[in-house]
Write a protein that holds these residues in place. Sequence first.
Motif, PDB file in Angstrom:
ATOM      1  N   LEU A  90       0.836  -1.208   0.000  1.00 27.70           N
ATOM      2  CA  LEU A  90       0.000   0.000   0.000  1.00 27.70           C
ATOM      3  C   LEU A  90       0.863   1.246   0.000  1.00 27.70           C
ATOM      4  CD1 LEU A  90      -2.728  -1.089   2.574  1.00 27.70           C
ATOM      5  CD2 LEU A  90      -3.107  -0.634   0.142  1.00 27.70           C
ATOM      6  N   TRP A  91       1.938   1.243   0.787  1.00 23.54           N
ATOM      7  CA  TRP A  91       2.837   2.391   0.846  1.00 23.54           C
ATOM      8  C   TRP A  91       3.622   2.531  -0.455  1.00 23.54           C
ATOM      9  CZ3 TRP A  91       7.994   3.353   0.393  1.00 23.54           C
ATOM     10  CH2 TRP A  91       8.389   4.632   0.754  1.00 23.54           C
ATOM     11  N   THR A  92       4.161   1.428  -0.940  1.00 21.16           N
ATOM     12  CA  THR A  92       4.989   1.450  -2.149  1.00 21.16           C
ATOM     13  C   THR A  92       4.232   2.016  -3.344  1.00 21.16           C
ATOM     14  OG1 THR A  92       6.260  -0.448  -1.383  1.00 21.16           O
ATOM     15  CG2 THR A  92       6.330  -0.007  -3.723  1.00 21.16           C
ATOM     16  N   HIS A  93       2.950   1.700  -3.449  1.00 23.98           N
ATOM     17  CA  HIS A  93       2.171   2.116  -4.608  1.00 23.98           C
ATOM     18  C   HIS A  93       1.331   3.367  -4.354  1.00 23.98           C
ATOM     19  CE1 HIS A  93       3.539  -1.247  -6.940  1.00 23.98           C
ATOM     20  NE2 HIS A  93       3.302  -2.026  -5.893  1.00 23.98           N
ATOM     21  N   GLY A  94       1.592   4.078  -3.260  1.00 25.64           N
ATOM     22  CA  GLY A  94       0.985   5.381  -3.023  1.00 25.64           C
ATOM     23  C   GLY A  94      -0.430   5.375  -2.489  1.00 25.64           C
ATOM     24  N   PHE A  95      -0.898   4.235  -1.983  1.00 25.62           N
ATOM     25  CA  PHE A  95      -2.238   4.200  -1.407  1.00 25.62           C
ATOM     26  C   PHE A  95      -2.259   4.764   0.008  1.00 25.62           C
ATOM     27  CE2 PHE A  95      -2.464   1.075  -4.794  1.00 25.62           C
ATOM     28  CZ  PHE A  95      -3.683   1.377  -5.380  1.00 25.62           C
ATOM     29  N   VAL A  96      -1.128   4.716   0.706  1.00 26.58           N
ATOM     30  CA  VAL A  96      -0.977   5.319   2.026  1.00 26.58           C
ATOM     31  C   VAL A  96       0.332   6.100   2.058  1.00 26.58           C
ATOM     32  CG1 VAL A  96      -2.301   3.534   3.250  1.00 26.58           C
ATOM     33  CG2 VAL A  96       0.175   3.303   3.044  1.00 26.58           C
ATOM     34  N   GLY A  97       0.414   7.033   2.991  1.00 24.82           N
ATOM     35  CA  GLY A  97       1.636   7.805   3.183  1.00 24.82           C
ATOM     36  C   GLY A  97       1.831   8.090   4.660  1.00 24.82           C
ATOM     37  N   GLU A  98       2.995   8.645   4.968  1.00 27.19           N
ATOM     38  CA  GLU A  98       3.248   8.988   6.362  1.00 27.19           C
ATOM     39  C   GLU A  98       2.389  10.164   6.765  1.00 27.19           C
ATOM     40  OE1 GLU A  98       7.101   8.587   8.447  1.00 27.19           O
ATOM     41  OE2 GLU A  98       7.846   8.634   6.389  1.00 27.19           O
ATOM     42  N   ARG A  99       1.919  10.087   7.996  1.00 28.41           N
ATOM     43  CA  ARG A  99       1.132  11.193   8.538  1.00 28.41           C
ATOM     44  C   ARG A  99       2.036  12.403   8.675  1.00 28.41           C
ATOM     45  NH1 ARG A  99      -0.428  10.567  14.412  1.00 28.41           N
ATOM     46  NH2 ARG A  99       1.676  11.293  14.558  1.00 28.41           N
ATOM     47  N   GLY A 100       1.576  13.522   8.195  1.00 23.54           N
ATOM     48  CA  GLY A 100       2.345  14.750   8.327  1.00 23.54           C
ATOM     49  C   GLY A 100       2.158  15.340   9.705  1.00 23.54           C
ATOM     50  N   PRO A 101       2.922  16.380  10.008  1.00 20.12           N
ATOM     51  CA  PRO A 101       2.764  17.025  11.312  1.00 20.12           C
ATOM     52  C   PRO A 101       1.375  17.647  11.447  1.00 20.12           C
ATOM     53  CG  PRO A 101       4.207  18.307   9.891  1.00 20.12           C
ATOM     54  CD  PRO A 101       3.890  17.023   9.160  1.00 20.12           C
ATOM     55  N   ALA A 102       0.906  17.708  12.655  1.00 18.22           N
ATOM     56  CA  ALA A 102      -0.398  18.330  12.907  1.00 18.22           C
ATOM     57  C   ALA A 102      -0.329  19.802  12.502  1.00 18.22           C
ATOM     58  CB  ALA A 102      -0.757  18.205  14.376  1.00 18.22           C
ATOM     59  N   PRO A 103      -1.408  20.318  11.900  1.00 19.71           N
ATOM     60  CA  PRO A 103      -1.405  21.727  11.512  1.00 19.71           C
ATOM     61  C   PRO A 103      -1.262  22.638  12.731  1.00 19.71           C
ATOM     62  CG  PRO A 103      -3.582  20.739  11.144  1.00 19.71           C
ATOM     63  CD  PRO A 103      -2.669  19.653  11.616  1.00 19.71           C
ATOM     64  N   ALA A 104      -0.561  23.733  12.549  1.00 16.88           N
ATOM     65  CA  ALA A 104      -0.376  24.696  13.635  1.00 16.88           C
ATOM     66  C   ALA A 104      -1.726  25.355  13.934  1.00 16.88           C
ATOM     67  CB  ALA A 104       0.645  25.740  13.234  1.00 16.88           C
ATOM     68  N   ARG A 105      -1.972  25.564  15.201  1.00 21.06           N
ATOM     69  CA  ARG A 105      -3.215  26.223  15.607  1.00 21.06           C
ATOM     70  C   ARG A 105      -2.989  27.721  15.735  1.00 21.06           C
ATOM     71  NH1 ARG A 105      -5.712  22.257  20.201  1.00 21.06           N
ATOM     72  NH2 ARG A 105      -5.873  20.447  18.870  1.00 21.06           N
ATOM     73  N   ALA A 106      -4.009  28.463  15.413  1.00 20.41           N
ATOM     74  CA  ALA A 106      -3.961  29.911  15.566  1.00 20.41           C
ATOM     75  C   ALA A 106      -4.029  30.248  17.052  1.00 20.41           C
ATOM     76  CB  ALA A 106      -5.125  30.572  14.815  1.00 20.41           C
ATOM     77  N   ALA A 107      -3.519  31.411  17.400  1.00 19.80           N
ATOM     78  CA  ALA A 107      -3.541  31.838  18.796  1.00 19.80           C
ATOM     79  C   ALA A 107      -4.970  31.814  19.323  1.00 19.80           C
ATOM     80  CB  ALA A 107      -2.958  33.244  18.914  1.00 19.80           C
TER      81      ALA A 107
END
Length: 110
Positions: A90-107
């Motif tokens: 699944l990873w090799t063929h692009g069906f899944v990827g690594e989770r990116g960092p959580a989006p930054a929250r606004a103040a």
Amino acid sequence: MSQTEVRTEPSSETLSSRVLERSDDVLWSVAPDGAVLHNVTTGKYLVLDAGGYAAWAYLDGARTVDDVIAQVHAVSQQSAETIRGLVHALWTHGFVGERGPAPARAAGER
């Protein structure tokens, strides 16, 4: 990634501690015996059996690959090695990827 390009790193063993999630480029549908995935970017299709569908469901960005393998192994009769191979495919063929960092929250956001 081009349609013919295939990821080769990391190996299935080094994916163990990574947190993977389903790609936004993948459309999927439940089928009678599992699920059908279509990566709209690469044009690739993949048919999953019930154990593969269970793995797909657990690849939600909240668990490590080892956690996914343990969960699927507990609910299916598939070996850990088989599940690990599926996750790597699944990873090799692009069906899944690594989770990116959580989006930054606004103040002021919780």
